[in-house]
Every structure is written in C-alpha cells, then in structure tokens.
Motif scaffolding. Structure first.
Motif, short mmCIF file in Angstrom:
data_model
loop_
_atom_site.label_atom_id
_atom_site.label_comp_id
_atom_site.label_asym_id
_atom_site.label_seq_id
_atom_site.Cartn_x
_atom_site.Cartn_y
_atom_site.Cartn_z
N THR A 1 0.72 -1.26 -0.03
CA THR A 1 0.00 0.03 0.04
C THR A 1 0.85 1.18 0.06
OG1 THR A 1 -1.72 -1.43 1.02
CG2 THR A 1 -1.62 1.21 1.35
N GLU A 2 1.84 1.22 0.92
CA GLU A 2 2.87 2.26 1.06
C GLU A 2 3.50 2.82 -0.32
OE1 GLU A 2 3.74 4.23 4.02
OE2 GLU A 2 1.60 3.55 4.35
N SER A 3 3.79 1.61 -1.03
CA SER A 3 4.59 2.10 -2.30
C SER A 3 3.66 2.56 -3.32
CB SER A 3 5.58 0.88 -2.64
OG SER A 3 4.62 -0.21 -2.98
N ALA A 4 2.78 2.11 -3.28
CA ALA A 4 1.53 2.30 -4.33
C ALA A 4 1.19 3.86 -4.06
CB ALA A 4 0.32 1.42 -4.30
N LYS A 5 1.22 4.05 -2.58
CA LYS A 5 0.77 5.45 -2.43
C LYS A 5 1.98 6.48 -2.87
CE LYS A 5 -2.16 6.52 1.29
NZ LYS A 5 -2.41 6.72 2.73
N MET A 6 2.95 6.00 -2.78
CA MET A 6 4.23 6.77 -3.31
C MET A 6 3.93 7.29 -4.65
SD MET A 6 6.56 7.32 -0.83
CE MET A 6 6.78 6.60 0.80
N ASP A 7 3.49 6.31 -5.42
CA ASP A 7 3.46 6.27 -6.88
C ASP A 7 2.20 7.22 -7.20
OD1 ASP A 7 5.50 4.74 -7.02
OD2 ASP A 7 4.43 2.87 -7.51
N GLY A 8 1.57 7.61 -6.22
CA GLY A 8 0.41 8.44 -6.52
C GLY A 8 -0.75 8.09 -6.53
N ALA A 9 -1.13 6.58 -6.25
CA ALA A 9 -2.38 5.98 -6.50
C ALA A 9 -3.29 6.48 -5.23
CB ALA A 9 -2.16 4.41 -6.60
N GLY A 10 -4.51 6.89 -5.25
CA GLY A 10 -5.42 6.92 -4.50
C GLY A 10 -5.84 5.51 -3.54
N ASP A 11 -6.32 5.87 -2.58
CA ASP A 11 -6.81 4.57 -1.59
C ASP A 11 -7.56 3.68 -2.35
OD1 ASP A 11 -5.34 5.11 0.47
OD2 ASP A 11 -6.92 6.48 1.21
N PHE A 12 -8.79 4.18 -3.12
CA PHE A 12 -9.60 3.37 -3.76
C PHE A 12 -8.84 2.54 -4.79
CE2 PHE A 12 -13.22 2.43 -6.71
CZ PHE A 12 -14.05 1.77 -5.92
N THR A 13 -8.07 3.32 -5.72
CA THR A 13 -7.46 2.64 -6.88
C THR A 13 -6.50 1.44 -6.09
OG1 THR A 13 -7.39 5.01 -7.60
CG2 THR A 13 -6.22 3.31 -9.13
N ILE A 14 -5.78 1.74 -4.95
CA ILE A 14 -5.18 0.63 -4.58
C ILE A 14 -5.79 -0.54 -4.27
CG2 ILE A 14 -3.25 0.17 -2.62
CD1 ILE A 14 -3.03 2.89 -2.19
N PHE A 15 -6.90 -0.26 -3.67
CA PHE A 15 -7.87 -1.42 -3.29
C PHE A 15 -8.37 -2.21 -4.64
CE2 PHE A 15 -12.35 -2.47 -3.26
CZ PHE A 15 -12.29 -3.72 -2.51
N LEU A 16 -8.72 -1.46 -5.56
CA LEU A 16 -9.08 -2.17 -6.46
C LEU A 16 -8.05 -2.95 -7.48
CD1 LEU A 16 -12.22 -2.06 -7.48
CD2 LEU A 16 -11.57 -0.23 -9.15
N LYS A 17 -7.18 -1.96 -7.83
CA LYS A 17 -6.09 -2.47 -8.72
C LYS A 17 -4.88 -3.37 -8.15
CE LYS A 17 -7.51 -0.34 -12.39
NZ LYS A 17 -7.50 1.25 -12.68
N ILE A 18 -4.70 -3.13 -6.75
CA ILE A 18 -3.80 -4.28 -6.21
C ILE A 18 -4.08 -5.33 -4.98
CG2 ILE A 18 -1.36 -3.84 -4.86
CD1 ILE A 18 -1.31 -0.99 -6.28
N ILE A 19 -5.05 -4.59 -4.37
CA ILE A 19 -5.50 -5.71 -3.19
C ILE A 19 -6.42 -6.64 -3.77
CG2 ILE A 19 -6.40 -5.60 -0.89
CD1 ILE A 19 -3.64 -4.07 -0.90
N LEU A 20 -7.20 -6.27 -4.32
CA LEU A 20 -8.54 -7.10 -4.80
C LEU A 20 -7.75 -8.41 -5.56
CD1 LEU A 20 -11.63 -5.57 -6.19
CD2 LEU A 20 -11.44 -7.14 -4.27
N PRO A 21 -7.03 -8.08 -6.46
CA PRO A 21 -6.44 -9.00 -7.43
C PRO A 21 -5.41 -10.09 -6.67
CG PRO A 21 -5.87 -7.37 -8.59
CD PRO A 21 -6.57 -6.81 -7.36
N MET A 22 -4.94 -9.49 -5.34
CA MET A 22 -3.96 -10.26 -4.41
C MET A 22 -4.80 -11.07 -3.46
SD MET A 22 -0.69 -7.89 -3.64
CE MET A 22 -0.09 -9.32 -2.63
N SER A 23 -6.03 -11.00 -3.56
CA SER A 23 -6.74 -11.65 -2.27
C SER A 23 -7.76 -12.69 -2.65
CB SER A 23 -7.31 -10.56 -1.33
OG SER A 23 -7.81 -9.53 -1.96
N THR A 24 -7.32 -13.46 -3.85
CA THR A 24 -8.47 -14.43 -4.23
C THR A 24 -8.76 -15.38 -3.20
OG1 THR A 24 -6.57 -14.74 -5.92
CG2 THR A 24 -8.68 -14.62 -6.72
N PRO A 25 -7.94 -16.05 -2.43
CA PRO A 25 -8.33 -17.31 -1.73
C PRO A 25 -9.42 -16.45 -0.76
CG PRO A 25 -5.98 -16.75 -1.54
CD PRO A 25 -6.40 -15.79 -2.44
N ALA A 26 -8.79 -15.22 -0.11
CA ALA A 26 -9.81 -14.64 0.59
C ALA A 26 -11.20 -14.47 0.05
CB ALA A 26 -9.50 -13.34 1.40
N LEU A 27 -11.21 -13.88 -1.12
CA LEU A 27 -12.62 -13.43 -1.63
C LEU A 27 -13.28 -14.88 -2.14
CD1 LEU A 27 -11.30 -11.00 -4.21
CD2 LEU A 27 -12.69 -10.37 -2.31
#
Lengths: 520, 300, 324
Positions: B176-202
């Motif tokens: 999350t931190e590094s994505a923020k550095m790149d200028g991504a917003g919280d919602f974008t981080i969630f949508l583009k990075i977190i969601l694809p990474m959490s398939t087992p949880a989903l």
C-alpha cells in the motif's frame, strides 16, 4: 476505554433518534385510521384483504373463482377481496407477527379455542365493531342472536363475528375398527377406556406388525378424554399450555373452579397410560414420532386414530375405498357418561383488524359472503360445473372433474351458514344420526361470555404453561416413570409456579361472572 | 523439483500424511452416510419406508417421488431460478462491499478503524428482535413480497467483514505504502492491487455469502407470501418437509390422487433436487483456493 | 510489530495537539477510506440499528393497536416468568455448557482438519473429501431431525437394525437423557466442521510458503512445523472466531435442538433444554412478543459482558489481536 464510552454514548443517541422517528411514525398511522369518516359512501373502489389460514392452492382455480367473486363484489359493494394466505408451516409465527405488526388487514379469521382470539383481542389486534355492525353488516347483525353477540364481547365491545349458524361438532375421541373389535370378542360399541384397552390388547395378540395406537407425540388429547370420560368437569377457556389445568367443577356447579390434576382422577389416568405404554400399545419413542398416522390407520397399520367428529365423518367414506370390508366407529369421550357441552360459537369467527383502513366496507363484504347465496357458494364451493354440480339436492363432482386440476378451497372458517350449505354426496350419511345423538345429551356451554383477564397473573400463567409442557406429554404416554410420583411431582411444580394464586384469581373473576349471568 | 522434494520427506511427514488420509477419509465417510440415507430413501417406495424405516439401500426401488416432482417442474425450476438469481447478485454486491470495508478497516493509518469495527461488531450482540425487524421491513421499507427482502439483509455480515479484515492483514503494508508513493489513491490501490491479490480470501468470503443465500428460508418465510408464484428453493423445501398439505398442493398437477402421494419419499426427493446441483458448484470455487496459492508463491 | 505500533499512535498524538477545527480536516484526510466504509455503515444503520430501539418491547405490555412505544410500561415484569419456574439456572447452565463444547471442540476439529488437508498431496482426494465434508451444511435442521429419528428410533432405526443384525441388543436412544449431549455435540460437529475448516484452510493458504520451506531446510520435522509455524499463524483467526462465538454464548442453536430433541420429549429436557427451546414453548401457548424480547435482551447483555471481558484480557495479553 474512554473511546468506547464515547462510542456507546453515540450509539445511545442514535438509538434515541431512531426511536423518536419510529414513534412519530406510528402515531401518524394511528390518527389516519381514525379519521376515515366517509364509510357510507361506496363511490371509491377499495380492496379488502382477508387473512386466511392454509396452503394456497396452486392449480390456478383460486384465481378463477376469485375473479367471479370479485365481479359480484364490485357490483354490490364496489370492492375487491384479496386473500392473504398464512401457510401451515410456522403459521403461529406468521399469524401473530402479522397482527403484531399492525399491518392494515381488514378481515381476519380467528377462533377462541385454537387461534387465541381472546389473547389477540386483549393485545388490541381487533377493532371494536359494536357500532359498525348494525349499519354495515345488517343481515349478519340480525341473524346472530343477542345471546351469541354477548359471547363475542371483550371488555363490553364486540370484537368478532361468530360462525354460529353452522352445525358442526368437533367432539374428540378415538376411531377404531369394528371389524377387528368383533374378532376380539368386543361386540358392543366401545364406550370407555377399559374396553378400548381390551381392544388394543386384542390387536397386540392377534395382529402382528400392527401398532394398536400409532400416535405422534404431540397428541396428548387423552388427558382431556380421560377427564371428560370419568368426571363431569368442564374445560375453562383458559389456556395453560398443552393441557388446561383449570376446569369448571360440573354442569350443575360450573362456577366452582377446580383442577383434575389435583384429584385422584389424574393419578388413575397416569397409571393407565403407564400400563398401556408398558404393554406396547404405541411406539417406544412415540414422543419423537411425527409420521402421518391417519394414512397408517387407513393402510391398516394401526388400530386406532384420534381426532374429532368432523374428521371421522370424512374418514368413514374414505375407509370404504381404502380398506373395503373394513368398518370403523368412534369412541367419543362423551360416550362414557354423557359429559358433552355444546360447542362455543366462536370455534370459528371473523374479526376486523385494528388497523383496517376500510372497516365499513370490510363488514359489507363479510355481510355479502355470509348472506348472498351466490357469493357464498362461489366462495365456499367454487364454480358450478367445474368444482361441483347439484344432483338430487346434493353436491357431486361434475363429469371430468380432476381433483388435482380442479380442486379449490378458500379455507373460510369464519362465517359458514347452514342455510346455504349443500350437503356433499361424499359425506357419510350416519353423521346426522350422530349429531342427533349429541343434540340429545348436550348441555349448554356455560362460559360463552366469560373472558378471563389474565393481566394480574400473566407471569404465573406463562410459568404454569411451561410446567404443563414439561410434564404432561411424558405422563400422557406413560414415559414419566412411576406414575404416582410423576403426578405428585407435577403438582409440586405447579404449586411452585403459582397454581394457588391463579386459582384464586380465576375464582374471583368467576364469582363476578356468576353474578352477571344470574343477575340477568 | 520433484526429486528434491522427495528426498526431503522424513518419517514425521509420512506419519502426518497417514493420519491425515485416515482421519479425513473417515470423517468424510461420516458426512456422506446421512446423505446416502436421503438419496436411498428418495428412491424407495413409500410402502417400504412406512413399514421398515430408512435403509442404506432402497428395499423396494421406486422413482415415483421424482416422477411427481418433475411432472410439474415449473415450480421447482422457478424456485431454482429465483434462488440462483438472488445468490449471484447478492454474492457479487456483498463481496465487493465486504472486501472494500475489510480493506479499509485493516489499514493501520485509518483513524476510525476501531470505532467502525466496534460499530459493526456491536450488531452481533444486540438486535432489535423479530417484531421491530418485521416492522422495519414491511412498514417502513415496504419490502413485503419483494425479493429485495431476502437479498438486502443477507448482503453483509459483521463476521465476514471482520474475517476479511483479518485476511487482508496478511498482505504486507509496504505494498500500500509504495503504491501511495506512486500517487495512487486508496480506492485505486484497493481495486487494482489488493483485490487481485486476495483471491483465496475472496473465494472463502464469497462462498460463505453464497451459502448464506442458498440456505436462506427464514426471511423468505416472513416476507414472501404464498401470493408470489416463485419463492426461494429452501422455503419450498421447508414447506415440503413440514406440511403434508403443501406436498399435496404442489403435486396437484401430477394427476396422482391426493391420498396416494408418497409424503415421506417426496420430502427426500425434494431435498435431493434442492441440494444436489450445489455439490457440482463447490469444485469450481476450490479452483480459486489453488490459484491463490500460486499468487502467494509469486509474491514470496 | 514496533513500527506498526508507532504508525497507529502517531495520528492520534498529532491530532491531540491541534485545535478544534481539525475534526473536519481529519475527516477530510480519511475521506476515501471513510467513503469505502460508508455502504457498510449505512447498511448496519438501517438493518441493525434502526430496529434496535424496538428492544423497548421487553419493558412494555405490547398493545398492537398502540404500537411499541405507546404501550404501557411494565418494567421488569416480562422477565419474571424466566425465574418463576426455577429453571433459569439450569437453562443458563445448559446453554453455556453446550456452547462452550461447540466452541472448543468445534475449533479444535476445524483446525485439525484444515492442517491435515494442507498436508495431503493427492489433489483428487483433497477435492473430493472437502466437498463431502461440506455436504452436511446443506441439510436443513428440519431434515437433520427427520434423519436423526430414522437413524435412532427404537423400532425401525438404522442403528438398531444394524445392532440387531450383528446380534446386539437395540438401544433406547429417545428415553435416555444421558447420551443426548453427545448426540447433539456430534451432530453439531458433523454439520459445522467442513464449513468451519474452510476459514482455517484459507488462512493457511495465506501463509508464505517460503517460511515453511526455510523451516524444513533448518531440519524442522512435520510436527514441529505444525506446532511452531502453522498453529501460531492461525491464532488471530481463532481469536476472531472466539470473540464472535463468545458474544452469543447464551444464544442457543434453536433449529438444531428443536429438531433433534423434538417439542414433546420431556424425558430428555434435563440435559437438552436450552433457553431458546424454553422460550419457544412459552410463546407457543400465548404469542407474547414482549417475553421474547425480554429473553433476547438478557442474552445480549450477558454476551456483551463476556465479550468485553474477553476482549480486555486479549488486549492485555496480545494487543494486536483484540477486536476493538
């Protein structure tokens, strides 16, 4: 922790705000129902809802019949009737929830014995229709006698319309096979529990694989049966769980409140049931059994079935088809010593919902269903030529009638009348003889106008109901160990739950009722 | 790869596997047993059931119960469709909201996470009860005889939100931190990075939501009256199991006289019809558990 | 862990030194995350908090025509019936004992199954067994009751048919209260293990495989890997599940008890009667919704106390795992 406290305060504030919103909401609807003054005027077309119990027929016939009914209702009352079905699965929850929610239901099927009409009247579920009836349901108002209107009053106000012009008996007892009884040497009709025991033993000895009385564990009706068979006690309209604890002493002295549980009769009963259980007259795990025992009776797998007269008359003709050559008879509790009380006129009744928006029109619709022959027949029997035909004054199924495609029922048990009833050709002929017998021995129902106000002993009644629910089923099926000890234990627990206090309260109200009745 | 891993297997691993196969196998058998009873009795004749109870193999084979159920498949198919539609829509919407909330709540730099967590958790302890809930649904939200009455209350559950929060905790905060550095917003981080990474949880949470919808019958019973033609499958099944009249009614189009309808076997046949196809659905979800493993490996 | 603790603390510290206006600034700063929580917040406001004032029902004599808030206030009268039969203690004890058994045994079994599944290598076996263990969850409580009767009944039950076949005496399950706690707990485990182990299985899936490999290279055997890596990894999941189940420790699984034991078998009550079944019997004679609310309030308050205590203890022992 400080944060938590602040949070809890926040929650409280929110709850309070919501409650205020909810509060104002409810009072608003209250006022709106009362300001409905244009009842006379039929110019506005309205929809009247009626709550009925039963599983809605799904073969499309209901819709067809209702279309006809509604065409007539539109013409005569400028209204439309819509049925709101409460299906059997979990009907207690849904029925009571609908009433409690204050949904604006117009007509409600109810009953004082099996649907807790008084309880619901007390909770304010029904509208006071004393003043509306003469004006908007004039025919019904005329037809029902003053005496019967008296029996529908809660707190001096009429809260329901009785089904009082319809002959029926729901007089309980055992159905048994006379052809089998004869084999066992029982040639006379069974009239008491001892002979019934002999009959059961006969099955045990001669019919391997047949359970003398296969019963679901919910059926503890023998407790009533034994009490009415061996005493003159009359059941009071006060429910205390699966078995009523408080009874009137006898027909001669109906205003003395007693309890058979505290008399020897209950010990005798418990002993007999224990004896029957030990002899294997029913399943070992009867208390958990839920099978369709009526079907088993018809299949010749059990020797007895327990229910009331109406069921018997239907079963009788079915039995001829299912087990040709078999013969069945009924041992009614009243056979032993003629302890038979007339049925309460509120075994079936119709009430108007407290939140009904069109009570005037609802009563008009009811008046039509009950007094307009055409509508009555449509609503109760369906379409002539599809559901029924009249042949020699009797109702028969038309040519090509298919039970599955054409069956229809509106489950209207809140105002049938003899004058429009057409006897069904399927109905067992002998039933009228039975009824004639009952009419000879019946005694008037003494508690028609007695409505017990349970408010002072609410908690005690709940506790007593709990104790009966915990003790009676085991006693009724001889599963409570030593019967004498079980009954003593039962009495002890009833006493602890406030038996005496409730007895005094009932007696007090009964004394007042006596004055009211004898003063008239 | 194969060879190195094989060399590494020591006695303890073998023991664990033996215990594992033995125990899981046995437990699975126990779970299968009652189901065999249901299937066997659904294929049994009513007479055999009435006379001698259930058995692991039908004493008299009969498909009569199924014939009646499928003679008029309209009701069953309608129920299936309704349940399926509610389950799919509810799971999709619910899963998205739960994942979003779960992610926000596990963010250590989110000031209100504890308060909101408690706000959500508190609802598992206290509830208004049956009457107020019924009033809310019918009088204020007017959801009587509306499929939304089943769909909406099942969307979110505190339990699943907190579970999601715990699952996403295992994704390193640095991402999350590094994505923020790149200028991504919280919602974008969630949508583009977190969601694809959490398939087992989903997959897990989604499965739970879907199961909740599939097994739901209580709200359907309260809010969907018999006036609705098609009602969810489990309510249909519940009615069949608890009411003989209901069976007779629903079998109305089968041309079988009311008293000959096999009540007991029809209960079982309906249960098989209502449950059976779901079993096919589960392996489909399982795939995502496995794909989750590979993502974890790449990440490592 | 340390760095994390600092990041948690810092915003609050900064905030406290600032002036009032910063409330809005704070909200603004967290606007995206707040917005992301909004659907859930609104959802619970409507479906959970809005009906909550209705708990007031527990303190009134509910008059349908007046509504909940205009009905007469009766104080604690609706709670009285619970104590009057003298059953309250037994019911509370039964309910809690069963729930503790469910929580403890349930979680142990679920964790065990999840760990074992993870160790298995045959994919086909894994898939099939997982699917099968899942099956019982699809069987509704009514059907479970029906099945149980057909297995356990004295005359025709599958169990007794089997016993008779092998020459043993049939057992009278339905008149023997002592064995019912076992039957109920086993049925519960049977029904919930496959379902519950999914959570733990998914949690193990989230574990970084390189850690396990490293341990293996360091010479840890399978038991040690489970004991020192996997089980500690599952601890937070366990704590969440624990806190959720503790909140309902006084709420019974009505469907399970009612359908297994039945409404009439009073012989089994000493060991099987829980608060829910007791209340149900009371309601069946006289549908009094106020009594129902009173009981549910008692259960909720009890649950709240237990959870706050548990959460407080967890906070002391391992703060990062507490729920709030």
């Amino acid at each position: 922790m400080v944060k938590m406290k602040r949070f809890l305060v926040l929650v409280m504030v929110m709850m309070l705000t919501f409650s205020l919103v909810a509060c104002s909401g409810s009072s608003e609807t209250n006022s709106s129902t009362k300001t409905n003054a244009n009842g006379d005027d039929k110019s506005k077309f309205v929809t009247i809802t009626m709550m009925v119990l039963g599983d809605k027929p799904t073969n499309g016939q209901l819709e067809k019949v209702m279309e006809e009914v509604n065409a007539k209702l539109k013409e005569k009352a400028n209204a439309k009737l819509e049925l709101k079905w409460i299906e059997w699965a979990d009907y207690m929850t849904k029925y009571n929830l609908t009433l409690a929610s204050g949904e604006p239901v117009d007509l409600i099927i109810t009953a004082t014995d099996w649907l807790d009409a008084w309880g619901n009247a007390k909770k304010g579920a029904f509208m006071d229709i004393t003043d509306l009836l003469p004006k908007y349901a004039p025919k019904t108002w005329e037809e029902v006698s003053d005496e019967n209107w008296e029996q529908t009053k809660y707190d001096g106000k009429i809260v329901m319309i009785p089904e009082d012009s319809f002959t029926q008996w729901v007089n309980h007892g055992f159905f048994y096979r006379t052809d089998w009884a004869k084999e066992f040497g029982i040639t006379e009709p069974i009239k008491d529990f001892e002979t019934l025991g002999k009959y059961f033993q006969g099955i045990k000895d001669n019919k391997p694989g047949v359970i003398p009385w296969d019963s679901p564990g919910t059926n503890v009706t023998t407790a009533w049966g034994y009490t009415s068979s061996y005493s003159d006690a009359i059941e009071l309209p006060i429910t205390t769980g699966v078995f009523p604890i408080y009874w009137g002493k006898s027909h001669e002295d109906p205003y003395t409140v007693t309890s058979p549980v505290f008399e020897d009769i209950f010990i005798d009963y418990a002993k007999l049931m224990k004896d029957w259980a030990d002899k294997g007259y029913w399943r070992d795990d009867v208390l958990n059994y839920k099978g369709d025992t009526r079907a088993l009776f018809q299949a010749g797998k059990t020797g007895a079935d327990q229910h009331h007269t109406e069921t018997f008359s239907g079963l009788r003709t079915q039995m001829d088809a299912k087990q040709p050559g078999s013969e069945i008879d009924m041992f009614a509790w009243s056979d032993t010593r003629n302890n038979l009380i007339s049925m309460s006129v509120t075994h079936g009744a119709t009430a108007v919902g407290a939140h009904s928006k069109n009570p005037e029109r609802a009563l008009m619709v009811y008046d039509l269903i009950r007094n307009d022959e055409e509508i009555y027949k449509l609503f109760n029997y369906g379409l002539e030529g599809v559901q029924y035909e009249i042949k020699d004054g009797k109702r028969v199924r038309p040519e090509g009638y298919d039970e599955t495609k054409h069956a229809f029922s509106s489950n209207f048990w809140g105002g049938r009348v003899d004058k429009f009833e057409i006897p069904s050709a399927d109905k067992w002929e002998g039933i009228s003889e039975m009824y004639a017998e009952y009419d000879k021995i019946k005694k008037p129902y003494p508690y028609g106008r007695f409505v017990f106000n349970s408010t002072p002993v609410e908690a005690e009644i709940s506790a007593l109901s709990q104790v009966t629910a915990q003790m009676v089923p085991a006693i009724a099926f001889g599963k409570a160990g030593d019967p004498e000890k079980a009954v003593k234990d039962f009495r002890k627990r009833l006493n602890a739950a406030g038996y005496e206090k409730v007895l005094k309260e009932i007696q007090k109200q009964m004394d007042e009722y006596k004055k009211l009745v004898e003063g008239n | 790869m194969e060879q190195t891993s094989r060399r590494n297997i020591d006695t303890s691993t073998i023991m664990v596997r033996i215990i594992g196969y033995g125990f899981i196998g046995l437990f699975a058998l126990c779970c299968l047993f009652p189901f065999i009873l249901i299937v066997s009795s659904s294929f049994s004749s009513e007479k055999a059931i009435m006379e001698s109870g259930f058995a692991l193999w039908p004493k008299e084979f009969s498909t009569f119960a199924y014939e009646i159920v499928f003679k008029n498949p309209r009701l069953v198919i309608g129920s299936y469709f309704v349940t399926l539609a509610i389950t799919i829509v509810g799971t999709a919407v619910g899963l998205f909201i739960i994942a979003m909330t779960g992610y926000a709540l596990q963010r250590q730099d989110f000031l209100y996470r504890n308060k909101i967590s408690f706000y959500i958790y508190f609802t598992t302890l206290f509830s208004g009860g049956l009457v107020p809930f019924y009033l809310l649904m019918t009088k204020y939200l007017h959801l009587q005889d509306n499929y939304l009455a089943v769909l909406l209350p099942g969307l979110l559950s505190p339990f699943l939100i907190i579970m999601m929060k715990a699952f996403t905790k295992s994704i390193p905060h640095e991402i999350t931190e590094s994505a923020k550095m790149d200028g991504a917003g919280d919602f974008t981080i969630f949508l583009k990075i977190i969601l694809p990474m959490s398939t087992p949880a989903l997959a897990t949470i989604g499965l739970f939501i879907a199961l909740g919808y599939w097994n739901e019958w209580y709200n359907s019973m309260l809010f969907l009256s018999p006036n609705m033609e098609y009602r969810p499958l489990q309510l249909f099944l519940y009615n069949v199991v608890t009411s003989a009249d209901f069976i007779r009614n629903s079998a109305a189009a089968s041309n079988v006289p009311a008293q000959d309808i096999p009540l007991e076997t029809m209960k079982m046949a309906t249960a098989v019809v209502a449950t059976g196809p779901v079993i096919l659905f589960y392996p489909f979800v399982q795939k995502y558990f496995i794909s989750g493993i590979t993502i974890g490996a790449v990440k490592g | 862990m340390k760095t994390e603790a600092v990041t948690v603390q810092s915003p609050t510290v900064v905030v406290k030194t600032k002036t009032k206006e910063s409330v809005f600034k704070r909200l603004w700063k967290h606007r995206t995350l707040l917005l992301m929580c909004m659907p859930a917040i609104i959802f619970f406001a409507i479906f959970a908090y809005l009906p909550m004032p209705g708990l007031y029902l527990a303190f009134v004599n509910y008059d349908y025509s007046l509504g909940i808030f205009d009905s007469a206030f009766v104080g604690f009268d609706n709670f009285k019936f619970l104590v009057m039969t003298g059953d309250l203690w037994k019911l509370t004890f039964n309910t809690i004992a069963y729930n503790l058994a469910f929580i403890v045994l349930g979680n142990i079994l679920q964790i065990a199954v999840a760990i074992m599944l993870n160790e298995l290598t045959n994919k086909w076996f894994k898939k099939v067994s997982q699917t099968i263990m899942f099956l019982p969850h699809f069987i509704s409580a009514v059907l479970v009751g029906l099945l149980a009767y057909n297995i356990l009944s004295y005359d025709y039950g599958v169990l007794n048919s089997f016993l008779k076949m092998v020459g043993l005496d049939p057992v009278q399950t339905y008149s023997n209260p002592e064995i019912w706690p076992y039957i109920i707990v086993i049925t519960f485990l049977w029904q919930s293990t496959g379902y519950g182990s999914i959570v733990y299985f998914a949690a193990i899936m989230g574990l970084d495989k390189s850690i396990l490999e490293a341990a293996e290279i360091d010479g840890a055997n399978a038991f040690q890997r489970i004991r020192y890596i996997i089980i500690p990894w599952l601890k937070p999941t366990f704590i969440i599940l624990l806190l959720f189940s503790l909140g309902g420790v006084l709420k019974g699984n009505f469907g399970l008890f009612y359908n297994l034991v039945g409404a009439n078998n009073t012989m089994l009550y000493p060991t099987t009667d829980i608060i829910e079944t007791y209340v149900f019997r009371t309601l069946m004679t006289n549908f009094n919704f106020s009594l129902g609310s009173a009981v549910s309030l008692y259960q909720s308050v009890f649950g709240l106390v237990i959870v706050l205590t548990a959460n407080w203890i967890i906070r002391k022992v391992s703060p990062e795992n507490s729920l709030f």
